[in-house]
Design a protein around this motif. Structure first.
Motif, PDB file in Angstrom:
ATOM      1  N   GLU A  45     -67.526  -4.492  -2.414  1.00  9.33           N
ATOM      2  CA  GLU A  45     -67.501  -5.567  -3.405  1.00  9.33           C
ATOM      3  C   GLU A  45     -67.077  -4.994  -4.752  1.00  9.33           C
ATOM      4  OE1 GLU A  45     -71.091  -7.751  -3.518  1.00  9.33           O
ATOM      5  OE2 GLU A  45     -71.057  -8.255  -1.378  1.00  9.33           O
ATOM      6  N   PRO A  46     -66.015  -5.518  -5.379  1.00  9.17           N
ATOM      7  CA  PRO A  46     -65.481  -4.919  -6.604  1.00  9.17           C
ATOM      8  C   PRO A  46     -66.342  -5.191  -7.839  1.00  9.17           C
ATOM      9  CG  PRO A  46     -64.266  -6.897  -6.042  1.00  9.17           C
ATOM     10  CD  PRO A  46     -65.218  -6.669  -4.924  1.00  9.17           C
ATOM     11  N   LEU A  47     -66.283  -4.266  -8.794  1.00  8.67           N
ATOM     12  CA  LEU A  47     -66.844  -4.458 -10.133  1.00  8.67           C
ATOM     13  C   LEU A  47     -65.673  -4.799 -11.043  1.00  8.67           C
ATOM     14  CD1 LEU A  47     -69.203  -4.195 -12.178  1.00  8.67           C
ATOM     15  CD2 LEU A  47     -68.561  -1.792 -12.430  1.00  8.67           C
ATOM     16  N   ASN A  48     -65.665  -6.036 -11.577  1.00 10.84           N
ATOM     17  CA  ASN A  48     -64.537  -6.528 -12.371  1.00 10.84           C
ATOM     18  C   ASN A  48     -64.917  -6.604 -13.841  1.00 10.84           C
ATOM     19  OD1 ASN A  48     -62.930  -7.079 -10.003  1.00 10.84           O
ATOM     20  ND2 ASN A  48     -64.233  -8.870  -9.661  1.00 10.84           N
ATOM     21  N   ASP A  49     -64.087  -6.030 -14.713  1.00  7.95           N
ATOM     22  CA  ASP A  49     -64.317  -6.128 -16.150  1.00  7.95           C
ATOM     23  C   ASP A  49     -63.052  -5.709 -16.885  1.00  7.95           C
ATOM     24  OD1 ASP A  49     -65.863  -6.090 -18.766  1.00  7.95           O
ATOM     25  OD2 ASP A  49     -67.476  -6.397 -17.304  1.00  7.95           O
ATOM     26  N   SER A  50     -63.205  -5.439 -18.215  1.00  8.25           N
ATOM     27  CA  SER A  50     -62.054  -5.081 -19.046  1.00  8.25           C
ATOM     28  C   SER A  50     -62.379  -3.863 -19.893  1.00  8.25           C
ATOM     29  CB  SER A  50     -61.675  -6.242 -19.970  1.00  8.25           C
ATOM     30  OG  SER A  50     -61.390  -7.405 -19.230  1.00  8.25           O
ATOM     31  N   LEU A  51     -61.336  -3.117 -20.273  1.00 12.13           N
ATOM     32  CA  LEU A  51     -61.511  -2.023 -21.219  1.00 12.13           C
ATOM     33  C   LEU A  51     -61.736  -2.599 -22.607  1.00 12.13           C
ATOM     34  CD1 LEU A  51     -58.657   0.392 -20.037  1.00 12.13           C
ATOM     35  CD2 LEU A  51     -61.050   0.314 -19.279  1.00 12.13           C
ATOM     36  N   ASP A  52     -62.232  -1.757 -23.526  1.00 13.50           N
ATOM     37  CA  ASP A  52     -62.475  -2.229 -24.893  1.00 13.50           C
ATOM     38  C   ASP A  52     -61.185  -2.160 -25.710  1.00 13.50           C
ATOM     39  OD1 ASP A  52     -62.082   0.428 -25.539  1.00 13.50           O
ATOM     40  OD2 ASP A  52     -64.190   0.865 -25.873  1.00 13.50           O
ATOM     41  N   ASP A  75     -57.998  -1.185  -9.386  1.00 16.36           N
ATOM     42  CA  ASP A  75     -56.852  -2.069  -9.611  1.00 16.36           C
ATOM     43  C   ASP A  75     -56.692  -2.317 -11.104  1.00 16.36           C
ATOM     44  OD1 ASP A  75     -55.932  -2.675  -6.936  1.00 16.36           O
ATOM     45  OD2 ASP A  75     -57.841  -3.691  -6.657  1.00 16.36           O
ATOM     46  N   GLY A  76     -55.485  -2.304 -11.581  1.00 18.75           N
ATOM     47  CA  GLY A  76     -55.162  -2.540 -12.980  1.00 18.75           C
ATOM     48  C   GLY A  76     -53.935  -1.752 -13.367  1.00 18.75           C
ATOM     49  N   GLU A  77     -53.393  -2.053 -14.539  1.00 18.54           N
ATOM     50  CA  GLU A  77     -52.176  -1.393 -14.993  1.00 18.54           C
ATOM     51  C   GLU A  77     -52.486  -0.125 -15.768  1.00 18.54           C
ATOM     52  OE1 GLU A  77     -49.250  -2.165 -14.123  1.00 18.54           O
ATOM     53  OE2 GLU A  77     -49.556  -4.146 -13.221  1.00 18.54           O
ATOM     54  N   GLN A  78     -51.856   1.008 -15.359  1.00 19.49           N
ATOM     55  CA  GLN A  78     -51.899   2.281 -16.080  1.00 19.49           C
ATOM     56  C   GLN A  78     -53.329   2.776 -16.302  1.00 19.49           C
ATOM     57  OE1 GLN A  78     -49.312   2.315 -19.578  1.00 19.49           O
ATOM     58  NE2 GLN A  78     -48.277   0.456 -18.797  1.00 19.49           N
ATOM     59  N   LEU A  79     -54.180   2.607 -15.321  1.00 20.53           N
ATOM     60  CA  LEU A  79     -55.582   3.011 -15.452  1.00 20.53           C
ATOM     61  C   LEU A  79     -55.787   4.443 -14.955  1.00 20.53           C
ATOM     62  CD1 LEU A  79     -57.368  -0.245 -14.245  1.00 20.53           C
ATOM     63  CD2 LEU A  79     -56.913   0.493 -16.593  1.00 20.53           C
ATOM     64  N   VAL A  80     -56.450   5.237 -15.793  1.00 22.19           N
ATOM     65  CA  VAL A  80     -56.791   6.617 -15.447  1.00 22.19           C
ATOM     66  C   VAL A  80     -58.295   6.667 -15.210  1.00 22.19           C
ATOM     67  CG1 VAL A  80     -56.863   9.010 -16.211  1.00 22.19           C
ATOM     68  CG2 VAL A  80     -54.882   7.579 -16.769  1.00 22.19           C
ATOM     69  N   GLY A 120     -57.092   3.328 -20.419  1.00 22.04           N
ATOM     70  CA  GLY A 120     -55.808   2.683 -20.192  1.00 22.04           C
ATOM     71  C   GLY A 120     -55.438   1.795 -21.353  1.00 22.04           C
ATOM     72  N   PRO A 121     -54.568   0.831 -21.180  1.00 20.10           N
ATOM     73  CA  PRO A 121     -54.179  -0.077 -22.267  1.00 20.10           C
ATOM     74  C   PRO A 121     -55.382  -0.869 -22.784  1.00 20.10           C
ATOM     75  CG  PRO A 121     -52.648  -0.220 -20.433  1.00 20.10           C
ATOM     76  CD  PRO A 121     -53.809   0.579 -19.953  1.00 20.10           C
ATOM     77  N   ALA A 122     -55.367  -1.167 -24.090  1.00 21.02           N
ATOM     78  CA  ALA A 122     -56.464  -1.903 -24.715  1.00 21.02           C
ATOM     79  C   ALA A 122     -56.709  -3.218 -23.994  1.00 21.02           C
ATOM     80  CB  ALA A 122     -56.145  -2.160 -26.188  1.00 21.02           C
ATOM     81  N   GLU A 123     -58.004  -3.457 -23.711  1.00 17.38           N
ATOM     82  CA  GLU A 123     -58.476  -4.697 -23.102  1.00 17.38           C
ATOM     83  C   GLU A 123     -57.845  -4.989 -21.738  1.00 17.38           C
ATOM     84  OE1 GLU A 123     -57.942  -7.775 -25.995  1.00 17.38           O
ATOM     85  OE2 GLU A 123     -59.402  -6.935 -27.384  1.00 17.38           O
ATOM     86  N   GLU A 124     -57.347  -3.925 -21.087  1.00 13.53           N
ATOM     87  CA  GLU A 124     -56.794  -4.091 -19.736  1.00 13.53           C
ATOM     88  C   GLU A 124     -57.920  -4.402 -18.742  1.00 13.53           C
ATOM     89  OE1 GLU A 124     -54.259  -4.225 -16.449  1.00 13.53           O
ATOM     90  OE2 GLU A 124     -53.787  -4.228 -18.607  1.00 13.53           O
ATOM     91  N   LYS A 125     -57.698  -5.388 -17.925  1.00 14.00           N
ATOM     92  CA  LYS A 125     -58.674  -5.737 -16.917  1.00 14.00           C
ATOM     93  C   LYS A 125     -58.644  -4.689 -15.790  1.00 14.00           C
ATOM     94  CE  LYS A 125     -58.533 -10.732 -17.682  1.00 14.00           C
ATOM     95  NZ  LYS A 125     -58.272 -12.063 -17.059  1.00 14.00           N
ATOM     96  N   PHE A 126     -59.811  -4.413 -15.240  1.00 10.93           N
ATOM     97  CA  PHE A 126     -59.876  -3.484 -14.109  1.00 10.93           C
ATOM     98  C   PHE A 126     -60.805  -4.035 -13.043  1.00 10.93           C
ATOM     99  CE2 PHE A 126     -63.401  -1.970 -16.761  1.00 10.93           C
ATOM    100  CZ  PHE A 126     -64.421  -1.798 -15.840  1.00 10.93           C
ATOM    101  N   SER A 127     -60.571  -3.568 -11.822  1.00 11.33           N
ATOM    102  CA  SER A 127     -61.438  -3.895 -10.691  1.00 11.33           C
ATOM    103  C   SER A 127     -61.715  -2.600  -9.947  1.00 11.33           C
ATOM    104  CB  SER A 127     -60.763  -4.918  -9.769  1.00 11.33           C
ATOM    105  OG  SER A 127     -61.587  -5.210  -8.656  1.00 11.33           O
ATOM    106  N   LEU A 128     -62.961  -2.162  -9.971  1.00 10.93           N
ATOM    107  CA  LEU A 128     -63.361  -0.891  -9.359  1.00 10.93           C
ATOM    108  C   LEU A 128     -64.125  -1.185  -8.077  1.00 10.93           C
ATOM    109  CD1 LEU A 128     -63.618   2.223  -9.509  1.00 10.93           C
ATOM    110  CD2 LEU A 128     -65.734   1.870 -10.812  1.00 10.93           C
ATOM    111  N   THR A 129     -63.655  -0.608  -6.988  1.00 10.91           N
ATOM    112  CA  THR A 129     -64.276  -0.854  -5.677  1.00 10.91           C
ATOM    113  C   THR A 129     -64.621   0.466  -5.011  1.00 10.91           C
ATOM    114  OG1 THR A 129     -62.912  -2.835  -5.392  1.00 10.91           O
ATOM    115  CG2 THR A 129     -64.022  -1.980  -3.431  1.00 10.91           C
TER     116      THR A 129
END
Length: 545
Positions: A45-52, A75-80, A120-129
């Motif tokens: 089950e993914p943890l969905n949120d955004s970067l600051d 999942d997300g763009e340019q996420l390290v 990653g990019p400011a306020e980029e959404k991410f999904s960590l599973t």
């Protein structure tokens, strides 16, 4: 296997632990108040949120145990995604920011609790599973697929009752190994059967000496039981001799020494009464034998009291060329007539082995009495020592000179002669290699070469555990040389991988050069046990009346 219902507790430690790919990032609770103070992440089950606004996430601390194997994706763009230890020290970067979906895996070490950080990019959404977490105690290699229907049944029985007494009582009554045709997975062709070798005991390892693979294979253990097994799909015409070697010594030695260490514990199968020889001294003597339903009948091995017997005499011959002395056994068939132009001659290497383990004299008696071959004398050439065998037999010009210039002239003094067309030089393994080499080098003496499982893989400087950089030396010599007036009989077992392939290659070379030859393959392996069953076939091909 892993439990898909297991969970990892993930705490979002805001302003308590500073971990980020960007070392200047300092995370505070007020920077991302939308994230909960704690969360439980269920596997899958993914943890969905955004970067600051600075492009960082709060630190995500993982509650896991040392040795756990964790796999996941982000999942997300340019996420390290990075991993840090309990002191905030950087452990490793798990993703590099390439692609929308990035997978990762790692094993939890001793620096936990571990923590994730994402940048990653400011306020980029991410999904960590977290896709799976396999505890160290559950990290076991999968059991090999059970081809045997009886072992699949036993596997299910052990889930209810761990005792194997009933199974071993059944094997003791029926005998081993298991030979099955129905219910095998995947299904067998009609020409094959499944042979499953079985060993009982609690050991570090058990190896099968004489496996149909051509190697000393390790048996598998069925779960935590005392059942060790290995299954092979073989032709129904197979005849196999084998031994088991439990707890083979492991030590610092050469590859050849370590390979031969299997002989220290090799012993017959206690659940199989069929063995060779039929009267072994103890359980470590001889081999167990399994004969499948379509194995050829050994019609030339046994004889009746009425069969005329030839005479075998022992001699010693000293070689000036080689500087050693060896046993020579001469076989003269019943009614042998010296000087008869129709006489045949057979010269055999490893002569003592052929007489003792193949019973070559009896086979010659039977073939001559049945007029399956011409009347033929035989010269059985023994080795002065095991060491001299590995020096003399593999394509040695000095040994070839000994045969041509010393042995054959000496045999003439014993009134044993034959024309080249009726003369055969023969041997097995290194002896088969020597027969092809010397026959090709001296066609004025030998018009026929009989090679049982010839070691045609050989090249100068090579040995069984040390292959040469350019193998199959003899095949290349025959390919480059003018065609000689000699015919060959080549045979190999289907369970002899290197020898089977190199024999096929020599067959192709002989075909290209225009030689006359016969080539046969048997459902067998490497050893005198096998060669005794096929020896008569080559003699019939080459010494017909």
């Amino acid at each position: 296997m892993f439990n898909t219902s297991s969970t990892l507790t993930v705490r979002l430690a805001i302003a308590l632990v500073v971990v980020a790919c960007n070392s200047s990032a300092k995370l505070r609770a007020s920077e991302n108040a939308s994230l909960p103070a704690a969360a439980t992440l269920t596997i899958g089950e993914p943890l969905n949120d955004s970067l600051d606004a600075q492009g960082n996430s709060p630190t995500i601390v993982i509650s896991a145990s040392a040795g756990d194997f964790i796999r996941g994706a982000i999942d997300g763009e340019q996420l390290v995604l990075s991993l840090a230890g309990s002191a905030g020290n950087h452990i490793r970067q798990l993703t590099a920011g390439h692609g929308k979906t990035q997978t990762f895996m790692f094993v939890v070490g001793s620096e936990g609790p571990y923590a994730f950080s994402i940048s990653g990019p400011a306020e980029e959404k991410f999904s960590l599973t977290l896709r799976s977490s396999i505890p160290l105690a559950e990290q076991k290699a999968p059991q090999p697929e059970l081809q045997s229907p009886r072992l699949r049944q036993l596997q299910q029985e052990l889930l209810k009752d761990p005792s194997t007494e009933r199974f071993w009582s059944e094997i003791g009554a029926a005998g081993a190994p298991l030979v099955e045709s129905e219910g095998v997975m995947p299904p067998l062709p009609e020409s094959d059967a499944l042979v499953t070798f079985l060993w009982r005991g609690d050991h570090r390892n058990v190896r099968l000496f004489g496996a149909p693979s051509g190697d000393h294979d390790e048996l598998h253990r069925l779960g935590d039981s005392d059942v060790w097994y290995r299954s092979y799909r073989v032709p129904r015409s197979a005849r196999i001799d084998y031994r088991f070697a439990p707890d083979v010594p492991v030590f610092d030695g050469t590859p050849w020494e370590r390979r031969r260490a299997i002989l220290a514990t090799a012993q017959r199968d206690p659940f199989n009464k069929l063995c060779f020889p039929a009267d072994p001294v103890d359980n470590y003597d001889g081999s167990s034998v399994v004969e499948l339903p379509d194995a050829p009948q050994p019609i030339w091995i046994e004889s009746t009291p009425e069969t005329p017997r030839g005479v075998v005499t022992r001699h010693q011959l000293t070689s000036k060329t080689l500087g050693n002395t060896r046993d020579i056994h001469l076989y003269r068939p019943d009614g042998y007539r010296p000087g008869d132009p129709e006489n045949g001659l057979l010269v055999v290497f490893d002569g003592d082995k052929y007489l003792q383990q193949i019973d070559a004299a009896r086979i010659l008696d039977n073939l001559i009495a049945a007029k399956a071959i011409r009347s033929a004398a035989a010269i059985f050439v023994s080795n002065p020592s095991p060491e001299s065998r590995s020096v003399e037999l593999p394509c040695n010009p000095d040994f070839a000179n000994f045969i041509a210039s010393e042995l054959i002239p000496w045999a003439k003094t014993q009134e044993i002669t034959a024309s080249p067309a009726n003369s055969v030089i023969a041997g097995a393994s290194y002896g088969g290699l020597a027969a092809a080499y010397i026959g090709h080098a001296h066609p004025e003496i030998f018009g026929n070469a009989y090679c049982q499982s010839g070691s045609f893989w050989w090249s100068p400087g090579s040995r069984p555990t040390l292959p040469a950089s350019e193998p199959e030396w003899l095949a290349r010599q025959i390919a480059d040389a003018p065609r000689q007036p000699i015919r060959f009989h080549l045979e190999a077992g289907k369970f002899e991988a290197d020898i089977l392939n190199s024999t096929r290659h020599l067959r192709d070379v002989l075909t290209a050069k225009g030689y006359t030859f016969t080539h046969r393959e048997y459902a067998s392996s490497h050893g005198y046990f096998y060669w005794r069953y096929t020896f008569a076939n080559g003699l019939i091909d080459l010494l017909q009346p």
